[in-house]
Design an enzyme around this catalytic site. Structure first.
Site, PDB file in Angstrom:
ATOM      1  N   SER A 121      -1.488   2.917  -7.867  1.00 38.39           N
ATOM      2  CA  SER A 121      -2.602   3.698  -8.441  1.00 38.39           C
ATOM      3  C   SER A 121      -2.086   4.920  -9.188  1.00 38.39           C
ATOM      4  O   SER A 121      -2.599   5.259 -10.261  1.00 38.39           O
ATOM      5  CB  SER A 121      -3.549   4.190  -7.353  1.00 38.39           C
ATOM      6  OG  SER A 121      -4.000   3.121  -6.614  1.00 38.39           O
TER       7      SER A 121
ATOM      8  N   SER B  88       0.859  -1.183   0.000  1.00 43.16           N
ATOM      9  CA  SER B  88       0.000   0.000   0.000  1.00 43.16           C
ATOM     10  C   SER B  88       0.898   1.237   0.000  1.00 43.16           C
ATOM     11  O   SER B  88       1.881   1.288   0.743  1.00 43.16           O
ATOM     12  CB  SER B  88      -0.881  -0.019   1.251  1.00 43.16           C
ATOM     13  OG  SER B  88      -1.688   1.116   1.269  1.00 43.16           O
TER      14      SER B  88
ATOM     15  N   SER C   5      -2.370  -7.365  -4.157  1.00 36.28           N
ATOM     16  CA  SER C   5      -2.224  -8.792  -4.505  1.00 36.28           C
ATOM     17  C   SER C   5      -0.987  -9.399  -3.857  1.00 36.28           C
ATOM     18  O   SER C   5      -0.010  -9.704  -4.534  1.00 36.28           O
ATOM     19  CB  SER C   5      -2.242  -9.004  -6.017  1.00 36.28           C
ATOM     20  OG  SER C   5      -1.490  -8.043  -6.712  1.00 36.28           O
TER      21      SER C   5
HETATM   22  P1  ADP Z   1      -0.891   2.421  -4.013  1.00 36.51           P
HETATM   23  O1  ADP Z   1      -1.882   2.446  -5.121  1.00 36.51           O
HETATM   24  O2  ADP Z   1       0.280   1.531  -4.317  1.00 36.51           O
HETATM   25  O3  ADP Z   1      -1.480   2.192  -2.669  1.00 36.51           O
HETATM   26  P2  ADP Z   1      -0.781   5.259  -4.377  1.00 36.51           P
HETATM   27  O4  ADP Z   1      -0.424   5.476  -5.812  1.00 36.51           O
HETATM   28  O5  ADP Z   1      -2.205   5.411  -3.970  1.00 36.51           O
HETATM   29  O6  ADP Z   1      -0.193   3.850  -3.929  1.00 36.51           O
HETATM   30  O7  ADP Z   1       0.066   6.201  -3.468  1.00 36.51           O
HETATM   31  C1  ADP Z   1       1.427   6.392  -3.656  1.00 36.51           C
HETATM   32  C2  ADP Z   1       1.819   7.759  -3.097  1.00 36.51           C
HETATM   33  O8  ADP Z   1       3.220   7.930  -3.240  1.00 36.51           O
HETATM   34  C3  ADP Z   1       1.151   8.871  -3.845  1.00 36.51           C
HETATM   35  O9  ADP Z   1       0.836   9.894  -2.938  1.00 36.51           O
HETATM   36  C4  ADP Z   1       2.250   9.337  -4.789  1.00 36.51           C
HETATM   37  O10 ADP Z   1       2.124  10.696  -5.149  1.00 36.51           O
HETATM   38  C5  ADP Z   1       3.498   9.096  -3.980  1.00 36.51           C
HETATM   39  N1  ADP Z   1       4.709   8.814  -4.769  1.00 36.51           N
HETATM   40  C6  ADP Z   1       5.913   9.364  -4.533  1.00 36.51           C
HETATM   41  N2  ADP Z   1       6.827   8.901  -5.411  1.00 36.51           N
HETATM   42  C7  ADP Z   1       6.180   8.042  -6.217  1.00 36.51           C
HETATM   43  C8  ADP Z   1       6.599   7.248  -7.327  1.00 36.51           C
HETATM   44  N3  ADP Z   1       7.844   7.276  -7.762  1.00 36.51           N
HETATM   45  N4  ADP Z   1       5.685   6.469  -7.927  1.00 36.51           N
HETATM   46  C9  ADP Z   1       4.411   6.455  -7.483  1.00 36.51           C
HETATM   47  N5  ADP Z   1       3.969   7.171  -6.457  1.00 36.51           N
HETATM   48  C10 ADP Z   1       4.833   7.969  -5.817  1.00 36.51           C
END
Ligand code: ADP
Length: 402
Positions: free
Chosen positions: A246, A241, A313
């Site tokens: 996403s 998470s 997953s």
């Molecule tokens: P997940 O879907 O894996 O739970 P999210 O995409 O919802 O994760 O959240 C990831 C968080 O990390 C977001 O706030 C995003 O802006 C931040 N973030 C920082 N660096 C990255 C990166 N390199 N790739 C993706 N998200 C990043």
């Protein structure tokens, strides 16, 4: 050689205003009272006057002349022509008793002119007498040896080589076979940056869309994805998470849309609120969650879509089960990797905070395990690679595996 075909009338539509049709004549001559047809729609109209102030009424081979034609609408249509027909600029107009073929697949003889190799399946831009479409070589039949005309088996084509192959287009165009000598038999293939890659001549159509009888078509994944001009795939993003699944998935979906691809993003939000709202976060529910998502993705792939699945997953076994539902090469596992410490620092939804407060149980990385993928197709180190770079990497992978 003056044969029947060479006398055919072919023109390209410039504009319609009321009952005035302006067209570029590509081949042949036009007379008063000729009945003409827009080749894509089959709408016909009769010429009641010709204004040829732009020059001759017949085609000059090198530079087509704009011939202004005043057209009368067929009696049964009524109203003005521009109000009745949905003809598009550039579409081919012919005499209604001597129409070109109108299909989206044909066999052609092609001279490859680029340093970049021709690869079957790669998408190129085709233009034929002003009509454009996306095109790919669906079958490379053989290369033709220039010195002696021999047919040589080939899997790719290099510069200055001529080959015979089948082309599939994104939509039907009007054309004539090369034996006609008409301008509508020649085409060019270009790259996405408009560089000319090849010139070709159409030998014959492979499916006659102009035929009034429907052909029996097998409606399957191949037919549906061909209509969308893409290769269905599933991009399966797995990771802790807040690892960035996403965020990256949303950028991928946007980029695919910009590329004209039909994609659909499946993630916790649109699945847990509906299809899987009866499931929680116990191990058993997590397994069932992934099973339903995988089966849903499979249906979407069957519809010809590119699916982006963004789910933690956590279990290797479920990811393997998901993969097993798809054909070789369709399932692209992407491990979005970031350490638990970094994920907790990011905590965009405040979930880690709640875990620390003891409000959430069975949280991946704490009291529920995460099996790191052993052999993902793509690994994204999201602590060092930006979300934009990660999305580009995944898109590049998709493009290379179309
Ligand atoms: P997940 O879907 O894996 O739970 P999210 O995409 O919802 O994760 O959240 C990831 C968080 O990390 C977001 O706030 C995003 O802006 C931040 N973030 C920082 N660096 C990255 C990166 N390199 N790739 C993706 N998200 C990043």
């Amino acid at each position: 050689m003056v044969n029947e075909e060479a006398k055919a009338f072919r023109a390209r539509l410039i504009s319609i205003n009321g009952n005035t049709v302006i067209m570029d004549v590509l081949n042949g001559e036009l007379s008063n009272a000729d009945q003409l047809v827009f080749c894509s729609s089959g709408e016909t109209f009769r010429v009641i006057g010709l204004d040829t102030n732009a020059g001759s009424m017949s085609a000059d081979l090198d530079s087509p002349v704009a011939v202004q034609v005043v057209a009368q609408v067929d009696a049964e249509l009524g109203g003005s022509l521009s109000a009745k027909v949905a003809a598009k600029v550039g579409e081919i107009i012919a005499r209604s008793d001597h129409r070109p073929e109108y299909v989206d697949q044909f066999e052609a003889e092609i001279l490859w002119m680029s340093d970049q190799k021709m690869l079957p399946g790669r998408r190129y831009s085709l233009s034929c007498a002003g009509q454009t479409a996306d095109a790919s070589v669906t079958k490379l039949k053989y290369r033709v040896e220039q010195s002696n005309g021999k047919h040589i088996a080939a899997t790719s084509i290099s510069k200055d080589e001529t080959f015979i192959g089948n082309l599939a287009l994104s939509h039907s165009i009007a054309f004539d076979p090369m034996s006609s000598g008409l301008e509508t038999s020649a085409f060019e293939l270009k790259s996405s940056d408009s560089k000319t890659l090849a010139r070709g001549q159409i030998r014959h159509g492979l499916r006659r869309a102009s035929n009034v009888h429907w052909q029996a078509i097998t409606v399957d994944k191949t037919a549906r994805s061909r209509l969308k001009n893409q290769t269905p795939k599933i991009v399966w993003l797995t990771g802790l998470s807040a690892s960035g699944k996403s965020t990256i998935a949303n950028i991928i979906e946007k980029k695919l849309l910009e590329m004209g691809r039909h994609a659909y993003l499946l993630d916790g939000d649109n699945v847990r609120h509906g299809l899987n709202k009866d499931l929680g976060f116990t191990d058993a529910d997590r397994v069932e969650n992934i099973r339903r998502i995988a089966e849903t993705s499979k249906l979407m792939l069957d519809a010809g879509l590119i699916v982006i699945a963004s789910f933690i997953s956590p279990f290797e076994a479920e990811r393997r089960m998901a993969r097993s539902l798809f054909e070789e090469g369709e399932f692209i596992e992407v491990h979005v990797d970031a350490s638990l410490t970094v994920c907790e620092q990011r905590d965009p939804k405040g979930l880690y905070k709640k875990v620390r407060q003891g409000v959430i149980q069975n949280f991946t990385g704490f009291d529920s395990p995460y099996d790191k993928p052993e052999n993902p197709e793509i690994k994204i180190e999201s602590e060092t690679v930006s979300a934009e770079e990660a999305a580009t990497k995944i898109i590049d992978y998709l493009s290379a595996h179309e």
